[in-house]
Enzyme design. Structure first.
Site, PDB file in Angstrom:
ATOM      1  N   SER A  49      -8.562   1.907  -3.221  1.00  0.00           N
ATOM      2  CA  SER A  49      -9.200   0.706  -3.749  1.00  0.00           C
ATOM      3  C   SER A  49     -10.412   0.272  -2.933  1.00  0.00           C
ATOM      4  CB  SER A  49      -8.186  -0.429  -3.846  1.00  0.00           C
ATOM      5  OG  SER A  49      -7.775  -0.816  -2.566  1.00  0.00           O
ATOM      6  N   LYS A  69      -8.459  -6.219   0.386  1.00  0.00           N
ATOM      7  CA  LYS A  69      -9.541  -6.454  -0.578  1.00  0.00           C
ATOM      8  C   LYS A  69     -10.635  -7.294   0.060  1.00  0.00           C
ATOM      9  CE  LYS A  69      -7.662  -4.678  -4.394  1.00  0.00           C
ATOM     10  NZ  LYS A  69      -6.635  -3.969  -3.586  1.00  0.00           N
TER      11      LYS A  69
END
Lengths: 200, 200
Positions: free
Chosen positions: B119, B157
């Site tokens: 990610s 993130k």
DNA sequence: TTGAAAGTTCTCCAAAAGTTCTCTATATTG
DNA sequence: CAATATAGAGAACTTTTGGAGAACTTTCAA
């Protein structure tokens, strides 16, 4: 201190062992480094054994073994908590609770370079990253190396040996093109063994 | 005190050793400083040895060694050679010759996680990388954080605060979509301060 | 068990690198 | 001006490194 040929022979043996899982024969070493005489090769291999760079396991043929040098250190450790994946709680890694930063990167014949430029971004190596390089004259096809072109230009690229004996240096950046050189124009100075980045 | 040529010869030797990992020959020194005679070069190299600027390790050819100025402070240091850019020789970074791996990442309240998944590939964080996280409950907009969503899912993130008070968690991967959460659903566990990768 | 492949022990050789000289030239300085 | 330090070329030599190959012994698989 090893001579150039001693170093190349040692590299070739290491390469062979890690690729094939067993030590090479003298003739195989000779093919790798371009020496035809078994006697010469034996002299050099024996020299490496005398210098403590190799050991013989007395198992007959292919009886060469590498000496593995371990680094012992306790300073420079951080707790290794576990794995993190998107959408899952942090998952512990069994058997690991301390992570030694020094061990992760330390080793013989290594040095650090700061990367300038974007030619390796697709391999996760960004402008400003630090890379750990191991001095070496030889490398596998597919490894990322510091290559010296015509004795003048040094560059960090992925290495590929081509079937016609030439060498391809591939930037890991979709906007850049690979270059192909005659083998004698490219000298390998080291192999990438680590990379790190600080966000501070 | 060294004469100009002595200094240039010493510099050339240092440069060669750090670039190639071994000492140069007389002829190689000569090429670097523009002197053709081996005899002259030998006289100067011998002079540098007599003045204590160099030592000879009696290993045959290429047997010159630099004198270690200071005893190595801590373990966990590797030589920092310089910068590498595509198409240029390795360029020395003035004033830096040792790089301490521990100092680079060590700090209070830090821990390490192993990254699983893709990610964050566009930020140069690949599957399998190790990331160094500093424990924190707050973070700035734009920082990469370990965030716990609904007390259950942990994820790495990039963090953005939105104008309406909600929180956006952005995966650095062009194939994935950002998610927006109400602020009270997201708890920050730490801030990314470092990243590292081994190629062995 | 036997022969090819692998390893060992030699001798010889050549090129490259280091060492020791002598010779020259050009500044600088007392 | 003479003495001295620096800079450079190069010849002649020794040592180290890199290489070939013959002749031999050992290992291992068919």
């Amino acid at each position: 201190m090893l001579t150039e040929l001693e170093q190349r022979i040692l590299d070739a043996i290491k390469l062979h062992i890690s690729q094939q899982g067993r030590s090479p024969t003298l003739v195989e070493i000779g093919r790798a480094v371009g020496v035809a005489s078994k006697g010469t090769l034996h002299r050099y291999v024996q020299g490496l054994i005398d210098k403590g760079q190799l050991v013989r396991n007395h198992a007959g043929w292919r009886g060469l073994q590498l000496v593995e040098e371990e680094i012992d250190d306790e300073s420079g450790s951080l707790p290794l908590l576990g794995q993190i994946a998107a959408g899952l709680p942090i998952e512990a890694i069994p058997g690991h609770d301390k992570f030694n930063l020094a061990n992760f990167f330390m080793g013989p014949d290594r040095f650090i370079l700061k990367v300038v430029g974007d030619s390796m971004v697709d391999a996760g190596i960004l402008d400003g990253d630090m890379v750990v390089i191991r001095h070496a004259q030889q490398a596998y096809s597919g490894e990322i190396v510091v290559a010296l072109i015509d004795g003048e230009e040094a560059t960090l690229k992925r290495l590929k040996y081509m079937n016609d004996g030439r060498v391809k240096l591939i930037p890991e950046n979709s906007t850049m093109q690979p270059f192909v050189y005659a083998a004698q124009r490219v000298r390998i100075q080291g192999v990438l063994v680590g990379q790190m980045r600080s966000y501070l």
